[in-house]
Design a protein around this motif. Structure first.
Motif, PDB file in Angstrom:
ATOM      1  N   VAL A  47      10.654   2.346 -13.205  1.00  0.00           N
ATOM      2  CA  VAL A  47      10.635   0.987 -13.771  1.00  0.00           C
ATOM      3  C   VAL A  47      11.586   0.118 -12.957  1.00  0.00           C
ATOM      4  CG1 VAL A  47      11.304  -0.401 -15.787  1.00  0.00           C
ATOM      5  CG2 VAL A  47      10.055   1.745 -16.112  1.00  0.00           C
ATOM      6  N   GLY A  48      11.170  -1.107 -12.631  1.00  0.00           N
ATOM      7  CA  GLY A  48      12.033  -2.017 -11.888  1.00  0.00           C
ATOM      8  C   GLY A  48      12.063  -1.673 -10.420  1.00  0.00           C
ATOM      9  N   SER A  49      13.164  -1.984  -9.746  1.00  0.00           N
ATOM     10  CA  SER A  49      13.238  -1.709  -8.310  1.00  0.00           C
ATOM     11  C   SER A  49      14.637  -1.262  -7.935  1.00  0.00           C
ATOM     12  CB  SER A  49      12.816  -2.933  -7.494  1.00  0.00           C
ATOM     13  OG  SER A  49      13.721  -3.985  -7.682  1.00  0.00           O
ATOM     14  N   LEU A  50      14.683  -0.408  -6.926  1.00  0.00           N
ATOM     15  CA  LEU A  50      15.962   0.066  -6.381  1.00  0.00           C
ATOM     16  C   LEU A  50      15.737   0.466  -4.931  1.00  0.00           C
ATOM     17  CD1 LEU A  50      18.941   0.723  -7.432  1.00  0.00           C
ATOM     18  CD2 LEU A  50      18.229   3.107  -7.393  1.00  0.00           C
ATOM     19  N   ALA A  51      16.682   0.094  -4.089  1.00  0.00           N
ATOM     20  CA  ALA A  51      16.678   0.512  -2.683  1.00  0.00           C
ATOM     21  C   ALA A  51      15.352   0.183  -1.999  1.00  0.00           C
ATOM     22  CB  ALA A  51      16.976   2.012  -2.574  1.00  0.00           C
ATOM     23  N   GLY A  52      14.793  -0.974  -2.339  1.00  0.00           N
ATOM     24  CA  GLY A  52      13.586  -1.439  -1.659  1.00  0.00           C
ATOM     25  C   GLY A  52      12.287  -0.906  -2.218  1.00  0.00           C
ATOM     26  N   ALA A  53      12.345  -0.020  -3.208  1.00  0.00           N
ATOM     27  CA  ALA A  53      11.116   0.490  -3.827  1.00  0.00           C
ATOM     28  C   ALA A  53      10.934  -0.190  -5.182  1.00  0.00           C
ATOM     29  CB  ALA A  53      11.195   1.999  -3.995  1.00  0.00           C
ATOM     30  N   ARG A  54       9.713  -0.620  -5.456  1.00  0.00           N
ATOM     31  CA  ARG A  54       9.443  -1.346  -6.702  1.00  0.00           C
ATOM     32  C   ARG A  54       8.335  -0.649  -7.477  1.00  0.00           C
ATOM     33  NH1 ARG A  54      10.189  -6.059  -9.215  1.00  0.00           N
ATOM     34  NH2 ARG A  54      11.669  -6.714  -7.611  1.00  0.00           N
ATOM     35  N   SER A  55       8.595  -0.391  -8.745  1.00  0.00           N
ATOM     36  CA  SER A  55       7.601   0.255  -9.598  1.00  0.00           C
ATOM     37  C   SER A  55       6.481  -0.710  -9.966  1.00  0.00           C
ATOM     38  CB  SER A  55       8.272   0.745 -10.886  1.00  0.00           C
ATOM     39  OG  SER A  55       7.292   1.079 -11.840  1.00  0.00           O
ATOM     40  N   PRO A  56       5.243  -0.195 -10.072  1.00  0.00           N
ATOM     41  CA  PRO A  56       4.141  -1.045 -10.536  1.00  0.00           C
ATOM     42  C   PRO A  56       4.137  -1.233 -12.051  1.00  0.00           C
ATOM     43  CG  PRO A  56       3.345   1.172 -10.087  1.00  0.00           C
ATOM     44  CD  PRO A  56       4.801   1.151  -9.701  1.00  0.00           C
ATOM     45  N   ALA A  57       4.997  -0.515 -12.773  1.00  0.00           N
ATOM     46  CA  ALA A  57       4.981  -0.599 -14.236  1.00  0.00           C
ATOM     47  C   ALA A  57       5.370  -2.001 -14.700  1.00  0.00           C
ATOM     48  CB  ALA A  57       5.934   0.431 -14.830  1.00  0.00           C
ATOM     49  N   VAL A  58       4.614  -2.527 -15.660  1.00  0.00           N
ATOM     50  CA  VAL A  58       4.890  -3.856 -16.198  1.00  0.00           C
ATOM     51  C   VAL A  58       5.823  -3.727 -17.395  1.00  0.00           C
ATOM     52  CG1 VAL A  58       3.874  -5.878 -17.337  1.00  0.00           C
ATOM     53  CG2 VAL A  58       2.686  -4.782 -15.418  1.00  0.00           C
TER      54      VAL A  58
END
Ligand code: MN
Length: 329
Positions: free
Chosen positions: A178-189
């Motif tokens: 969920v969310g984003s960290l270190a340049g990776a972003r989750s598709p979860a809304v």
């Protein structure tokens, strides 16, 4: 959306007296022990949130960690149809398989590395069961996210994410749920500023996680041990970290698997009772009556199991509690 986020310096949780030796300028941290709770007939979970002194981390309002359990000759998870309001459920497995079925007509198996996100909006019903033929071990988490006022009356929804993005931080692998960290972003809304990640790495692996200082955070060990900031972490407790931090040093011990949750402190006091998240006693009474009467939630697809009945309402009014556990109303 949420109301304004308090400045870190204004956040003074009631447990600052337990701050383990840090300077007054350092945001507080505290280790909160979980407790065991039966879930369905065959599963016991370790509940980390809500805690008496810490109801939420951001909008994360419920954290159950189950397993690793040997379910080779056992039914595994058996949770009959039941309703939800006012929340999202997030399911993440490390081992095992769970079949999710819901009143929108979804029937979806989840396996390790995949993510299920169910949004109740104003009402949904679902069931969760290990299939008859299932892997010998079950291990995972189920998390609830409180929906803000703007989303809690909305339409129900269910999403299965077969893959989620991964990043590297030092020697650590970061799965972004969920969310984003270190340049990776989750598709979860999701509907409020929120973070949910799994951190893994071999013994001795180290990394510094960049944190959003507007977020408070919670870290739990799903397995193994780790040094997280100034704390030694093992399964069974949640390390709560006050907002105001910009980074967090993590060093993996043996078999290390961590879950890092974060979010902007959630403003609204909540009434949480059974499977319902509301704002008032009346929200809960109405949700319960609608379930008993067969209204609002629909029928779980392809699951003939008798539904779970809600427990009786307590004889006193349910009170809303804020994120620090303080009652109002
Ligand atoms: Mn549920």
């Amino acid at each position: 959306m949420n109301a304004a986020v308090p400045l870190p310096a204004q956040i003074r949780p009631p447990f600052t007296d337990e701050q383990p030796g840090g300077s007054p300028a350092e945001p507080a941290s505290v280790l909160l022990p979980g407790h065991d709770v039966p879930l369905g007939r065959y599963t016991t979970v370790r509940r980390l949130l809500p805690h008496r002194r810490r109801r939420m981390v951001g909008a994360w309002c419920f954290v159950d960690h189950f397993g690793p359990d040997d379910v080779a000759d056992r039914p595994g998870m058996r949770v009959p149809p039941h309703p939800h309001i006012g929340l999202q459920t997030v399911t993440w497995l490390v081992a095992g398989e769970i079949l999710h079925r819901d009143s929108l007509g979804n029937s979806q198996s989840i396996r390790p590395g995949q993510l299920n996100v169910m949004t109740s909006g104003r009402g949904i019903a679902h069931s969760e069961n290990s299939p008859p033929e299932h892997p010998p071990s079950m291990h995972g988490v189920q998390l609830w996210i409180a929906l803000p006022e703007s989303a809690r009356h909305g339409a129900p929804d269910f999403r299965h994410h077969a893959e989620i993005p991964t990043a590297r931080l030092g020697d650590l692998t970061v799965d972004v749920l969920v969310g984003s960290l270190a340049g990776a972003r989750s598709p979860a809304v999701v509907h409020s500023p929120l973070l949910g990640t799994q951190l893994t790495g071999p013994e001795g692996a180290a990394g510094s996680l960049p944190l959003d200082p507007a977020y408070e955070h919670g870290v739990l060990a799903m397995s193994g041990t780790a040094r997280v900031g100034d704390a030694d972490l093992a399964p069974g407790s949640l390390l709560y970290l006050e907002a105001g931090r910009t980074e967090l040093a993590v060093t993996a011990g043996p078999d290390c698997r961590l879950l890092l949750l974060g979010g902007e402190p959630f403003a609204d006091p909540l009434v949480m009772w059974w499977n319902f998240v509301g704002r008032t006693h009346e929200d809960i009474v109405e949700a319960r009556e609608d379930w008993a009467a067969g209204r609002r939630y629909g029928t779980v697809f392809d699951d003939p199991t008798p539904v779970l009945a809600a427990p009786p309402m307590p004889t006193t009014r349910l009170k809303a509690r804020d994120r620090n556990g303080v009652t109002s109303g």
